[in-house]
Design a protein around this motif. Structure first.
Motif, PDB file in Angstrom:
ATOM      1  N   UNK A   3       0.839  -1.148   0.050  1.00 54.42           N
ATOM      2  CA  UNK A   3      -0.017  -0.086   0.083  1.00 54.42           C
ATOM      3  C   UNK A   3       0.811   1.324   0.091  1.00 54.42           C
ATOM      4  N   UNK A   4       2.037   1.205   0.810  1.00 54.94           N
ATOM      5  CA  UNK A   4       2.969   2.532   0.919  1.00 54.94           C
ATOM      6  C   UNK A   4       4.250   1.548   1.194  1.00 54.94           C
ATOM      7  N   UNK A   5       5.229   1.613   0.133  1.00 56.35           N
ATOM      8  CA  UNK A   5       6.488   0.996   0.273  1.00 56.35           C
ATOM      9  C   UNK A   5       7.548   1.807   0.721  1.00 56.35           C
ATOM     10  N   UNK A   6       7.718   1.501   2.092  1.00 54.72           N
ATOM     11  CA  UNK A   6       8.732   2.402   2.781  1.00 54.72           C
ATOM     12  C   UNK A   6      10.067   1.905   2.422  1.00 54.72           C
ATOM     13  N   UNK A   7      10.161   0.284   2.419  1.00 57.51           N
ATOM     14  CA  UNK A   7      11.267  -0.216   2.115  1.00 57.51           C
ATOM     15  C   UNK A   7      11.962   0.085   0.722  1.00 57.51           C
ATOM     16  N   UNK A 296     -10.223  -7.648  -4.173  1.00 58.96           N
ATOM     17  CA  UNK A 296      -8.886  -7.136  -4.269  1.00 58.96           C
ATOM     18  C   UNK A 296      -7.949  -8.045  -3.491  1.00 58.96           C
ATOM     19  N   UNK A 297      -8.219  -8.054  -2.066  1.00 56.83           N
ATOM     20  CA  UNK A 297      -7.349  -8.959  -1.391  1.00 56.83           C
ATOM     21  C   UNK A 297      -6.864 -10.099  -1.937  1.00 56.83           C
ATOM     22  N   UNK A 298      -7.847 -10.958  -2.524  1.00 58.10           N
ATOM     23  CA  UNK A 298      -7.558 -12.270  -2.985  1.00 58.10           C
ATOM     24  C   UNK A 298      -6.603 -12.203  -4.096  1.00 58.10           C
ATOM     25  N   UNK A 299      -6.496 -11.140  -4.855  1.00 58.77           N
ATOM     26  CA  UNK A 299      -5.665 -10.829  -5.966  1.00 58.77           C
ATOM     27  C   UNK A 299      -4.087  -9.960  -5.324  1.00 58.77           C
ATOM     28  N   UNK A 300      -4.335 -10.183  -4.102  1.00 59.19           N
ATOM     29  CA  UNK A 300      -2.927  -9.713  -3.462  1.00 59.19           C
ATOM     30  C   UNK A 300      -2.912  -7.938  -3.673  1.00 59.19           C
ATOM     31  N   UNK A 301      -3.913  -7.429  -3.495  1.00 52.76           N
ATOM     32  CA  UNK A 301      -4.053  -5.686  -3.740  1.00 52.76           C
ATOM     33  C   UNK A 301      -4.503  -5.192  -2.578  1.00 52.76           C
ATOM     34  N   UNK A 302      -3.620  -4.611  -1.706  1.00 48.48           N
ATOM     35  CA  UNK A 302      -4.018  -3.699  -0.559  1.00 48.48           C
ATOM     36  C   UNK A 302      -4.809  -2.652  -0.766  1.00 48.48           C
ATOM     37  N   UNK A 334     -18.124   8.337   4.152  1.00 46.12           N
ATOM     38  CA  UNK A 334     -17.654   7.432   4.968  1.00 46.12           C
ATOM     39  C   UNK A 334     -18.027   5.857   4.540  1.00 46.12           C
ATOM     40  N   UNK A 335     -19.105   5.953   3.969  1.00 43.82           N
ATOM     41  CA  UNK A 335     -19.692   4.673   3.519  1.00 43.82           C
ATOM     42  C   UNK A 335     -19.254   3.922   2.015  1.00 43.82           C
ATOM     43  N   UNK A 336     -18.431   5.084   1.355  1.00 42.55           N
ATOM     44  CA  UNK A 336     -17.952   4.643  -0.055  1.00 42.55           C
ATOM     45  C   UNK A 336     -16.629   4.845  -0.485  1.00 42.55           C
ATOM     46  N   UNK A 337     -15.689   5.294   0.467  1.00 41.47           N
ATOM     47  CA  UNK A 337     -14.377   5.797  -0.056  1.00 41.47           C
ATOM     48  C   UNK A 337     -13.433   4.400   0.084  1.00 41.47           C
ATOM     49  N   UNK A 338     -12.525   4.535  -0.924  1.00 40.49           N
ATOM     50  CA  UNK A 338     -11.734   3.538  -0.760  1.00 40.49           C
ATOM     51  C   UNK A 338     -10.222   3.978  -1.391  1.00 40.49           C
ATOM     52  N   UNK A 339      -9.167   3.787  -0.563  1.00 40.74           N
ATOM     53  CA  UNK A 339      -8.036   4.195  -0.852  1.00 40.74           C
ATOM     54  C   UNK A 339      -7.077   3.318  -1.560  1.00 40.74           C
ATOM     55  N   UNK A 340      -6.394   3.379  -2.782  1.00 43.53           N
ATOM     56  CA  UNK A 340      -5.392   2.399  -3.446  1.00 43.53           C
ATOM     57  C   UNK A 340      -4.119   2.601  -3.039  1.00 43.53           C
ATOM     58  N   UNK A 341      -3.240   1.556  -3.389  1.00 40.75           N
ATOM     59  CA  UNK A 341      -1.713   1.611  -3.101  1.00 40.75           C
ATOM     60  C   UNK A 341      -1.320   2.784  -3.733  1.00 40.75           C
ATOM     61  N   UNK A 342      -0.773   3.731  -3.163  1.00 37.00           N
ATOM     62  CA  UNK A 342      -0.134   4.992  -3.493  1.00 37.00           C
ATOM     63  C   UNK A 342       1.317   5.199  -2.694  1.00 37.00           C
TER      64      UNK A 342
END
Ligand SMILES: *Cc1c(COP(=O)(O)O)cnc(C)c1O
Length: 372
Positions: A3-7, A296-302, A334-342
């Protein structure tokens, strides 16, 4: 996929960061000192703020700003109903009363039109959040507030580097704050934050509040608290600041790519002319969010939800909400928002995979959702 790659970010700047940390260890100056002073100057140079006061985290920055502004018990401070809890929490800790304002559905931010109906004779200030990295109409809020003696504080925890018509987050409102929590656009390796302002007297009061209210050694003018930035965090931030402009551009490229894949599929963020986001989050609206998240989780997408419960519905703040304080847009968001990997190191393939997973899932569940 992260989701957020600090490494990835650490690996990119490893030599510089390791050297910067080692030099703090050699110096034996761990709290405040020259690293922190240099960081404060560099933050001003980057953002166009007159004064920067580094402190321990973004929540302390809010509280210090409120204390320095002289907030008193019973004062009403207007805050967004749709934001992270710290925004309202700082108001409560400063002894004031949070009053919750609704948001503009296009930006997820408060606007002069949503703040105006909440103003009473007890209103002292407005805390406007630059949510997800987009700056609200702070100039409009200042125009609304100034003739009424109401100040405007920008909670810029998520927006360092963002701008509106050439003016950067931290330099527009009467006073602004930022968080350097690791996953924020400019993050350190622990906790950190800062207050920005134009007025030298206010800056001096913020600095005093963060240092036990001292005006000189063992001269405690007011009851303050302890909120200081570590030199190691300052050293890390100075390295990342040198790469920050490039990271902002990389995040913007991620957002553009998401926009191309998803516009017409779901409502995506659309910037106004002259607006630049720091893209703390790339947040869309979706129907049947839980179902989409698990596909999305099933496809490895956080993914993440910022934020699932409006503040006036949180147990901590419900007691402050008036009966007629409806915030329908906040409830809907609050019911609709979804944040994608960024993040600045997100590969094109990951962006495409996320985009097509959302399109496929939506057509699979046949939502009939209006993409707006
Ligand atoms: C992260 C955040 C804060 C708090 O910052 P910390 O450094 O975690 O204390 C405050 N407001 C908003 C909007 C935030 O996103």
């Amino acid at each position: 996929m992260q989701f957020c790659d600090l490494g990835a970010q650490y690996r990119a700047y490893k030599t510089e960061i390791d050297e910067a940390i080692a030099s703090v260890l050699e110096s034996s100056v761990f709290v405040g000192g020259p690293e922190v002073e240099s960081l404060e100057r560099e933050l001003c140079a980057f953002s166009g703020a007159e004064h920067a006061i580094a402190c321990a985290n973004g929540t302390d920055a809010l509280q210090a700003a409120l204390m320095a502004l002289g907030v008193r018990p019973g004062d009403e401070i207007i805050v967004p109903d749709f934001t992270f809890a710290a925004t309202a929490e700082a108001v409560v800790l400063a002894g004031a009363v949070p009053v919750f304002a609704d948001i503009d559905p296009a930006t997820f931010n408060v606007a002069p039109e949503t703040v105006l109906p909440r103003i009473t004779e007890r209103t002292r200030g407005v805390v406007a959040v630059s949510l997800f990295g987009r700056i609200p109409d702070l100039e409009g809020l200042v125009r609304l507030g100034r003739p009424r003696g109401i100040w405007v504080l920008e909670d810029g925890a998520q927006s360092f580097g963002a701008s509106r018509e050439g003016r950067l987050s931290g330099s527009i409102a009467d006073v602004s704050t930022v968080s350097f929590y690791p996953s924020k656009p400019l993050g350190c390796y622990g906790d950190g934050g800062a207050v920005f302002c134009r007025d030298a007297a206010l800056a001096a009061r913020v600095r005093r509040v963060c240092d036990h209210g001292q005006s000189g050694k063992y001269v405690h003018e007011v009851a303050g608290f302890n909120s200081r930035l570590d030199a190691i965090q300052a050293a890390v931030l100075r390295v990342k600041l040198r790469h920050f402009e490039r990271e902002l551009e990389a995040r913007n490229q991620v957002a553009l790519a998401y926009g191309e894949l998803l516009s017409g599929v779901v409502p995506v963020p659309e910037l106004a002319d002259g607006e630049r986001s720091s893209w703390a989050q790339y947040t869309v609206r979706v129907p049947r969010r839980d179902e989409i998240r698990s596909r999305l989780r099933e496809r490895g997408i956080p993914t993440a939800v910022h934020y699932p419960v409006p503040l006036r519905r949180q147990p901590a703040f419900a007691g402050f909400a008036g009966l007629d304080d409806s915030c329908p847009e906040s409830d809907r968001a609050a019911g609709e928002v979804l944040s994608l990997p960024m993040h600045a190191f997100l590969a094109q393939g990951c962006i495409r995979r996320t985009g097509s997973a959302i399109s496929e899932t939506l057509s699979g569940i046949g939502s009939g959702f209006d993409p707006g």
